[in-house]
Design a protein around this motif. Structure first.
Motif, PDB file in Angstrom:
ATOM      1  N   UNK A 124      -2.420   8.583 -13.099  1.00  0.00           N
ATOM      2  CA  UNK A 124      -3.646   7.975 -12.582  1.00  0.00           C
ATOM      3  C   UNK A 124      -4.793   8.257 -13.545  1.00  0.00           C
ATOM      4  N   UNK A 125      -5.631   7.278 -13.727  1.00  0.00           N
ATOM      5  CA  UNK A 125      -6.833   7.450 -14.537  1.00  0.00           C
ATOM      6  C   UNK A 125      -7.906   8.067 -13.651  1.00  0.00           C
ATOM      7  N   UNK A 126      -8.300   9.290 -13.971  1.00  0.00           N
ATOM      8  CA  UNK A 126      -9.268   9.991 -13.138  1.00  0.00           C
ATOM      9  C   UNK A 126     -10.706   9.695 -13.486  1.00  0.00           C
ATOM     10  N   UNK A 127     -10.954   9.430 -14.757  1.00  0.00           N
ATOM     11  CA  UNK A 127     -12.336   9.211 -15.200  1.00  0.00           C
ATOM     12  C   UNK A 127     -12.328   8.592 -16.592  1.00  0.00           C
ATOM     13  N   UNK A 128     -13.483   8.095 -16.988  1.00  0.00           N
ATOM     14  CA  UNK A 128     -13.691   7.608 -18.345  1.00  0.00           C
ATOM     15  C   UNK A 128     -14.997   8.154 -18.883  1.00  0.00           C
ATOM     16  N   UNK A 154     -13.982  -0.131 -21.040  1.00  0.00           N
ATOM     17  CA  UNK A 154     -14.514  -0.827 -19.865  1.00  0.00           C
ATOM     18  C   UNK A 154     -13.428  -1.656 -19.192  1.00  0.00           C
ATOM     19  N   UNK A 155     -12.556  -2.263 -19.998  1.00  0.00           N
ATOM     20  CA  UNK A 155     -11.416  -2.992 -19.433  1.00  0.00           C
ATOM     21  C   UNK A 155     -10.479  -2.063 -18.687  1.00  0.00           C
ATOM     22  N   UNK A 156     -10.220  -0.897 -19.252  1.00  0.00           N
ATOM     23  CA  UNK A 156      -9.370   0.085 -18.572  1.00  0.00           C
ATOM     24  C   UNK A 156      -9.990   0.512 -17.245  1.00  0.00           C
ATOM     25  N   UNK A 157     -11.307   0.745 -17.275  1.00  0.00           N
ATOM     26  CA  UNK A 157     -11.977   1.219 -16.060  1.00  0.00           C
ATOM     27  C   UNK A 157     -12.044   0.125 -14.996  1.00  0.00           C
ATOM     28  N   UNK A 161     -20.285   7.578 -18.359  1.00  0.00           N
ATOM     29  CA  UNK A 161     -19.097   8.012 -17.651  1.00  0.00           C
ATOM     30  C   UNK A 161     -18.691   6.939 -16.654  1.00  0.00           C
ATOM     31  N   UNK A 162     -17.406   6.922 -16.323  1.00  0.00           N
ATOM     32  CA  UNK A 162     -16.870   6.081 -15.259  1.00  0.00           C
ATOM     33  C   UNK A 162     -16.173   6.977 -14.249  1.00  0.00           C
ATOM     34  N   UNK A 163     -16.488   6.812 -12.982  1.00  0.00           N
ATOM     35  CA  UNK A 163     -15.841   7.592 -11.930  1.00  0.00           C
ATOM     36  C   UNK A 163     -15.448   6.675 -10.782  1.00  0.00           C
TER      37      UNK A 163
END
Length: 336
Positions: A3-7, A301-304, A334-336
């Protein structure tokens, strides 16, 4: 499942790694550069001064402004590092670009994924540092280790990502060892070294380096292609068999070596509001020279977007160094 937790996203330009008093060291090189990219056209330094003549840039070229903006940048980098440490990811995916550090003009892949056992950090020699322009050599010391280092990667995940995105029609190049580029070394490029040293704080976790050719014609992926590639990367991560928390980091940007605050704000606003249509329709002519590194952000940004994460801007700091508008706009998010 992974799982992607953050960016996270960070600029990595030399002005972040030298004292503010040394920002003007690169101005002589700016003045002799005959090809400054700005808003889809190229200009000489004198022409750029004319373009900016009504902006009163002189007010932004004082020691007080330099010191304040340098401090803001350092605070933002510390915040990103704190966020990375607090999140305790098991794995990282780092999206960056090469500037002829591991590739040469004979071979530049549009997209590449590393799946070897480690990448190397190699100290810069005094001879190499002496060959660099003023204002750059000191920055190299902040982006490379003082001793030879093997930074751990995750071959199994890299291999999985490659196979997954190939199934989605992204014909990525694959690397199990970084090649020796035009600088005569196969050390991890500075886009990655900055992340290792300033965000991971020299405690590099197993990671997958992803390369996007932002700089070099004729095979630069478009903004739309980068965003779509990011979504494919996120799907690849989500299908990874291990139950791991993945942190994603974009390295590079914003506009430089001539700043364009309006363009930066358009990009950042689109990322924060999830305006994919704007983000993927930006003209290719605007993504040249250092500004092209924004495509690393667009990939993330695409991943997020695929992972359902929202962007929060930590700071945006336009750092000018001359009346020609040269310097680097620094972004941290950051991305959350």
């Amino acid at each position: 499942m992974a799982r992607i937790g953050f960016g996270l996203a960070t600029s990595h330009g030399p002005m972040l790694s030298v004292p503010w008093k040394n920002w003007v060291d690169r101005v002589p090189a700016d003045r002799t550069n005959p090809k400054h990219y700005f808003q889809g056209k190229t200009y000489t330094s004198d022409e750029m001064v004319e373009v900016h003549k009504d902006r009163n840039l002189a007010a932004l070229l004082t020691p007080e402004v330099f010191q304040e903006r340098h401090a803001r940048c350092q605070a933002a980098i510390r915040e990103l590092g704190d966020l990375f440490v607090a999140a305790k990811p098991d794995v990282a995916v780092v999206v960056g670009n090469d500037q002829m550090e591991i590739f040469t003009s004979d071979y530049v892949p549009a997209l590449a994924v590393f799946w070897g056992s480690y990448v190397e950090g190699i100290p810069r020699t005094p001879e190499f540092l002496a060959s660099l322009p003023p204002g750059v050599a000191q920055a190299e010391l902040d982006r490379t280790p003082s001793v030879y280092t093997q930074y751990p990667t995750l071959p199994e995940m890299g291999n999985h990502i490659i196979q997954s995105v190939v199934e989605e029609n992204f014909d990525v190049s694959q690397l199990t060892k970084l090649p020796t580029g035009s600088v005569g070394s196969n050390a991890a490029p500075h886009a990655y070294g900055f992340v290792y040293r300033r965000l991971m704080r020299d405690k590099v976790i197993p990671h997958v380096p992803v390369f996007v050719n932002t700089f070099y014609q004729p095979n630069q992926p478009t903004a739309a292609r980068c965003f779509a590639f990011g979504r494919a990367l996120a799907r690849a991560i989500a299908s990874w068999k291990e139950d791991v928390n993945v942190g994603v980091i974009a390295s590079g940007g914003m506009t430089h070596f001539v700043l364009d605050e309006a363009f930066d704000n358009k990009v950042l606003d689109a990322m924060q509001t999830g305006d994919t249509a704007t983000l993927t329709s930006l003209p290719e002519a605007l993504f040249q020279s250092g500004t092209s590194e924004i495509k690393n952000w667009i990939t993330v940004a695409g991943m997020m977007a695929e992972a359902g994460k929202k962007m929060k801007l930590i700071d945006y700091v336009p750092c000018y160094r001359s009346l020609a508008g040269t310097g680097s706009a620094m972004g941290f998010a950051q991305w959350l």
